[in-house]
Design a protein around this motif. Structure first.
Motif, PDB file in Angstrom:
ATOM      1  N   TYR A 187     -19.691  -3.993  -9.330  1.00  0.00           N
ATOM      2  CA  TYR A 187     -20.040  -5.297 -10.221  1.00  0.00           C
ATOM      3  C   TYR A 187     -19.184  -6.528  -9.824  1.00  0.00           C
ATOM      4  O   TYR A 187     -19.689  -7.347 -10.373  1.00  0.00           O
ATOM      5  CB  TYR A 187     -19.449  -4.751 -11.783  1.00  0.00           C
ATOM      6  CG  TYR A 187     -20.622  -3.592 -12.304  1.00  0.00           C
ATOM      7  CD1 TYR A 187     -21.572  -4.041 -12.968  1.00  0.00           C
ATOM      8  CD2 TYR A 187     -20.102  -2.456 -12.035  1.00  0.00           C
ATOM      9  CE1 TYR A 187     -22.275  -3.158 -13.567  1.00  0.00           C
ATOM     10  CE2 TYR A 187     -20.751  -1.360 -12.821  1.00  0.00           C
ATOM     11  CZ  TYR A 187     -22.185  -1.594 -13.237  1.00  0.00           C
ATOM     12  OH  TYR A 187     -22.847  -0.977 -13.879  1.00  0.00           O
ATOM     13  N   ILE A 188     -18.495  -6.284  -8.972  1.00  0.00           N
ATOM     14  CA  ILE A 188     -17.591  -7.750  -8.391  1.00  0.00           C
ATOM     15  C   ILE A 188     -18.259  -7.857  -6.875  1.00  0.00           C
ATOM     16  O   ILE A 188     -18.476  -6.718  -6.476  1.00  0.00           O
ATOM     17  CB  ILE A 188     -16.274  -7.611  -8.615  1.00  0.00           C
ATOM     18  CG1 ILE A 188     -15.535  -6.432  -7.909  1.00  0.00           C
ATOM     19  CG2 ILE A 188     -16.017  -7.459 -10.024  1.00  0.00           C
ATOM     20  CD1 ILE A 188     -14.055  -6.537  -7.708  1.00  0.00           C
ATOM     21  N   LYS A 189     -17.972  -9.226  -6.648  1.00  0.00           N
ATOM     22  CA  LYS A 189     -18.151  -9.426  -5.188  1.00  0.00           C
ATOM     23  C   LYS A 189     -17.009  -8.616  -4.184  1.00  0.00           C
ATOM     24  O   LYS A 189     -15.945  -8.651  -4.575  1.00  0.00           O
ATOM     25  CB  LYS A 189     -18.137 -10.803  -4.919  1.00  0.00           C
ATOM     26  CG  LYS A 189     -16.753 -11.474  -5.066  1.00  0.00           C
ATOM     27  CD  LYS A 189     -16.765 -13.041  -5.074  1.00  0.00           C
ATOM     28  CE  LYS A 189     -15.486 -13.762  -5.313  1.00  0.00           C
ATOM     29  NZ  LYS A 189     -15.540 -15.281  -5.078  1.00  0.00           N
ATOM     30  N   ALA A 190     -17.659  -8.300  -3.164  1.00  0.00           N
ATOM     31  CA  ALA A 190     -16.649  -7.487  -2.111  1.00  0.00           C
ATOM     32  C   ALA A 190     -15.346  -8.528  -1.890  1.00  0.00           C
ATOM     33  O   ALA A 190     -15.793  -9.800  -1.602  1.00  0.00           O
ATOM     34  CB  ALA A 190     -17.458  -7.149  -1.028  1.00  0.00           C
ATOM     35  N   ILE A 191     -14.355  -7.896  -1.506  1.00  0.00           N
ATOM     36  CA  ILE A 191     -13.360  -9.060  -1.124  1.00  0.00           C
ATOM     37  C   ILE A 191     -12.644  -8.221   0.123  1.00  0.00           C
ATOM     38  O   ILE A 191     -12.663  -7.044   0.393  1.00  0.00           O
ATOM     39  CB  ILE A 191     -11.951  -8.785  -2.174  1.00  0.00           C
ATOM     40  CG1 ILE A 191     -12.635  -9.380  -3.608  1.00  0.00           C
ATOM     41  CG2 ILE A 191     -10.844  -9.902  -1.861  1.00  0.00           C
ATOM     42  CD1 ILE A 191     -11.646  -9.056  -4.811  1.00  0.00           C
ATOM     43  N   MET A 192     -12.110  -9.139   1.233  1.00  0.00           N
ATOM     44  CA  MET A 192     -11.642  -8.804   2.319  1.00  0.00           C
ATOM     45  C   MET A 192     -10.404  -9.427   2.415  1.00  0.00           C
ATOM     46  O   MET A 192     -10.184 -10.519   2.341  1.00  0.00           O
ATOM     47  CB  MET A 192     -12.454  -9.369   3.539  1.00  0.00           C
ATOM     48  CG  MET A 192     -11.889  -8.844   4.733  1.00  0.00           C
ATOM     49  SD  MET A 192     -12.931  -9.643   6.273  1.00  0.00           S
ATOM     50  CE  MET A 192     -14.620  -8.762   6.013  1.00  0.00           C
ATOM     51  N   PHE A 193      -9.401  -8.593   2.402  1.00  0.00           N
ATOM     52  CA  PHE A 193      -7.790  -9.059   2.550  1.00  0.00           C
ATOM     53  C   PHE A 193      -7.249  -8.788   4.011  1.00  0.00           C
ATOM     54  O   PHE A 193      -7.438  -7.615   4.571  1.00  0.00           O
ATOM     55  CB  PHE A 193      -6.986  -8.126   1.907  1.00  0.00           C
ATOM     56  CG  PHE A 193      -7.222  -8.316   0.403  1.00  0.00           C
ATOM     57  CD1 PHE A 193      -6.684  -9.149  -0.516  1.00  0.00           C
ATOM     58  CD2 PHE A 193      -8.201  -7.278  -0.425  1.00  0.00           C
ATOM     59  CE1 PHE A 193      -7.086  -9.111  -1.830  1.00  0.00           C
ATOM     60  CE2 PHE A 193      -8.468  -7.465  -1.712  1.00  0.00           C
ATOM     61  CZ  PHE A 193      -7.749  -8.402  -2.387  1.00  0.00           C
ATOM     62  N   PHE A 194      -6.920  -9.963   4.563  1.00  0.00           N
ATOM     63  CA  PHE A 194      -6.182  -9.924   5.979  1.00  0.00           C
ATOM     64  C   PHE A 194      -4.677  -9.696   5.708  1.00  0.00           C
ATOM     65  O   PHE A 194      -4.236 -10.754   5.321  1.00  0.00           O
ATOM     66  CB  PHE A 194      -6.518 -11.181   6.762  1.00  0.00           C
ATOM     67  CG  PHE A 194      -5.857 -10.992   8.123  1.00  0.00           C
ATOM     68  CD1 PHE A 194      -6.419 -10.240   9.278  1.00  0.00           C
ATOM     69  CD2 PHE A 194      -4.796 -11.833   8.306  1.00  0.00           C
ATOM     70  CE1 PHE A 194      -5.791 -10.027  10.345  1.00  0.00           C
ATOM     71  CE2 PHE A 194      -3.884 -11.752   9.619  1.00  0.00           C
ATOM     72  CZ  PHE A 194      -4.529 -10.927  10.558  1.00  0.00           C
ATOM     73  N   LEU A 195      -4.275  -8.481   5.903  1.00  0.00           N
ATOM     74  CA  LEU A 195      -2.803  -8.427   5.522  1.00  0.00           C
ATOM     75  C   LEU A 195      -1.977  -8.456   6.832  1.00  0.00           C
ATOM     76  O   LEU A 195      -2.116  -7.828   7.862  1.00  0.00           O
ATOM     77  CB  LEU A 195      -2.530  -6.884   4.924  1.00  0.00           C
ATOM     78  CG  LEU A 195      -1.200  -6.307   4.899  1.00  0.00           C
ATOM     79  CD1 LEU A 195      -0.680  -7.282   3.657  1.00  0.00           C
ATOM     80  CD2 LEU A 195      -1.002  -5.010   4.535  1.00  0.00           C
ATOM     81  N   ASN A 196      -1.081  -9.396   6.819  1.00  0.00           N
ATOM     82  CA  ASN A 196      -0.292  -9.900   7.896  1.00  0.00           C
ATOM     83  C   ASN A 196       1.051  -9.018   7.606  1.00  0.00           C
ATOM     84  O   ASN A 196       1.790  -9.566   6.445  1.00  0.00           O
ATOM     85  CB  ASN A 196       0.031 -11.172   8.246  1.00  0.00           C
ATOM     86  CG  ASN A 196       0.483 -11.479   9.695  1.00  0.00           C
ATOM     87  OD1 ASN A 196       1.177 -10.521  10.338  1.00  0.00           O
ATOM     88  ND2 ASN A 196       0.328 -12.588   9.982  1.00  0.00           N
ATOM     89  N   VAL A 197       1.818  -8.270   8.231  1.00  0.00           N
ATOM     90  CA  VAL A 197       3.133  -7.466   8.167  1.00  0.00           C
ATOM     91  C   VAL A 197       4.045  -8.116   9.335  1.00  0.00           C
ATOM     92  O   VAL A 197       3.673  -7.922  10.353  1.00  0.00           O
ATOM     93  CB  VAL A 197       2.875  -6.057   8.389  1.00  0.00           C
ATOM     94  CG1 VAL A 197       4.514  -5.424   8.059  1.00  0.00           C
ATOM     95  CG2 VAL A 197       1.986  -5.271   7.356  1.00  0.00           C
ATOM     96  N   HIS A 198       5.208  -8.857   8.632  1.00  0.00           N
ATOM     97  CA  HIS A 198       6.118  -9.577   9.324  1.00  0.00           C
ATOM     98  C   HIS A 198       7.346  -8.672   9.617  1.00  0.00           C
ATOM     99  O   HIS A 198       7.827  -8.273   8.812  1.00  0.00           O
ATOM    100  CB  HIS A 198       6.433 -10.853   8.828  1.00  0.00           C
ATOM    101  CG  HIS A 198       5.107 -11.948   8.756  1.00  0.00           C
ATOM    102  ND1 HIS A 198       4.873 -12.685   9.863  1.00  0.00           N
ATOM    103  CD2 HIS A 198       4.347 -12.098   7.911  1.00  0.00           C
ATOM    104  CE1 HIS A 198       3.754 -13.536   9.514  1.00  0.00           C
ATOM    105  NE2 HIS A 198       3.519 -13.142   8.374  1.00  0.00           N
ATOM    106  N   THR A 199       7.774  -8.590  11.034  1.00  0.00           N
ATOM    107  CA  THR A 199       9.236  -7.868  11.139  1.00  0.00           C
ATOM    108  C   THR A 199      10.109  -8.857  10.655  1.00  0.00           C
ATOM    109  O   THR A 199      10.098 -10.190  10.470  1.00  0.00           O
ATOM    110  CB  THR A 199       9.251  -7.714  12.524  1.00  0.00           C
ATOM    111  OG1 THR A 199       9.243  -8.860  13.282  1.00  0.00           O
ATOM    112  CG2 THR A 199       8.373  -6.713  13.106  1.00  0.00           C
TER     113      THR A 199
END
Length: 375
Positions: free
Chosen positions: A214-226
């Motif tokens: 029912y909702i538009k697809a979402i793409m998350f780019f997750l950046n994990v910083h040390t």
């Protein structure tokens, strides 16, 4: 216009295509060139129309025999206006500046070929987190629909890591996939479908995709910083300046950090940026030089930062930069230690010689007393 019978909504062979909103995508016909009597038609069916059983809408076609090429941009409230391009040799269709309303199924049909494409248009979001912290990827929903199904997928392999099936009221987290990198780290919100990753690690870095009916697809780019190290400031000069006037000489310094990634290293004079260097590679060392006058009274600092945190090291010029006119700092630390040790040794030797001399004199006096006849 020649009429070709369209594919059924749920065709057996469907090619899935993912594209980020605002980008373009090309649906390849698979042809190297069209036949002389061929007719190529592209039809579209969005997700809502699919749910209600509507038919495909013709959006473009090529009639080779008639040497005509048509793009129907005004259909479906003009959502394809100025966005469709047909390849006049292969019949492939390109959609430019794609939007979420262009998500759905596209059917290609010729006299000899039928293909169906499923396009998912993602709303792209970037999220940053410090290693060890928790992060929540928000679905944007306040409540999941009763017949909805939420899926979370990770990486280029599109690996399913969590899902909610509202119809069966089931919540499943696949913690053992991808060598267990998500084990004991995933939490799904039953009401909204949002995904929380706890105690994040570098291995959790990457692309997360949210799918819903029912909702538009979402793409998350997750950046994990040390966690950032504190920069180290050191002098490039092996000895002090021989000049008594600081106006005629300068001090060479360098600010360094080791094993960092996705950071920027900068020198500041007060609040003004003097120089900087950035790196996006993994586990690399950075060094940034600076020249200052020996008696400079300005405030300098070296700053290491990434999008979510920073570390600052302030420069103490009096500690690292000095001239030989200053007797306290005239020698390097190694030479000062050597001189101190030598001075101590000389002092010890002097004491030893003095004690030896005193003992020798007493021995001579005692010997003389023994050989002197009594009266």
């Amino acid at each position: 216009m020649e009429t070709l019978e369209p594919l059924s909504v749920f065709g057996d062979e469907v090619e899935s295509v993912s594209v980020v909103e605002g980008h373009k995508v090309t649906l390849n016909s698979g042809l190297t060139e069209m036949k002389d009597d061929d007719v190529i038609q592209w039809r579209f069916l969005d997700y809502l129309s699919q749910l209600f059983g509507y038919e495909y809408t013709l959006i473009s076609e090529i009639n080779v025999t008639a040497a005509s090429m048509s793009v129907y941009e005004d259909v479906l409230d003009g959502r394809f206006r100025n966005r469709l391009k047909l390849d006049n040799q292969t019949g492939s269709l390109t959609i430019t500046n794609i939007r979420t309303e262009h998500a759905g199924r596209y059917e290609l049909q010729t006299k000899s070929v039928r293909k169906c494409f499923k396009i998912t248009v993602f709303d792209m979001k970037s999220v940053s987190v410090k290693e060890g912290d928790s992060v929540t990827l928000n679905s944007g929903l306040t409540e999941i629909m009763d017949d909805d199904e939420i899926q979370w997928r990770f990486g280029n392999e599109n690996t399913l890591i969590a899902e909610i099936n509202k119809r069966t009221d089931n919540i499943t987290v696949y913690e053992d996939v991808l060598d267990g990198r998500f084990r004991d780290r995933l939490k799904l919100n039953k009401q909204t479908g949002s995904l929380t990753i706890t105690n994040t690690r570098i291995t959790n870095f990457g692309v997360y995709k949210l799918y819903s009916n029912y909702i538009k697809a979402i793409m998350f780019f997750l950046n994990v910083h040390t966690r950032l190290p504190v920069p180290v400031i050191s002098s490039n000069s092996s000895q002090c300046s021989s000049s008594s006037s600081s106006s005629s000489s300068s001090c060479s310094l360098v600010c360094s950090v080791f094993n960092v990634s996705h950071v920027t290293l900068s020198w500041y004079k007060g609040n003004s940026l003097l120089s900087s260097i950035s790196v996006s590679d993994l586990s690399i060392s950075l060094s940034l030089p600076l020249e200052v006058e020996y008696q400079d009274k300005n405030t300098y600092s070296c700053v290491l930062n990434n999008p979510i945190s920073n570390q600052t090291q302030h420069l103490d010029i009096s500690q690292l930069c000095h001239t030989c006119s200053d007797s306290v700092h005239c020698y390097g630390s190694t030479e000062a230690v050597i001189r101190l040790v030598l001075s101590a040794l000389v002092g010890v030797a002097t004491v030893i010689l003095l004690v030896y001399d005193i003992r020798s004199r007493r021995a001579e006096q005692d010997q003389a007393h023994i050989h002197t006849p009594g009266i």
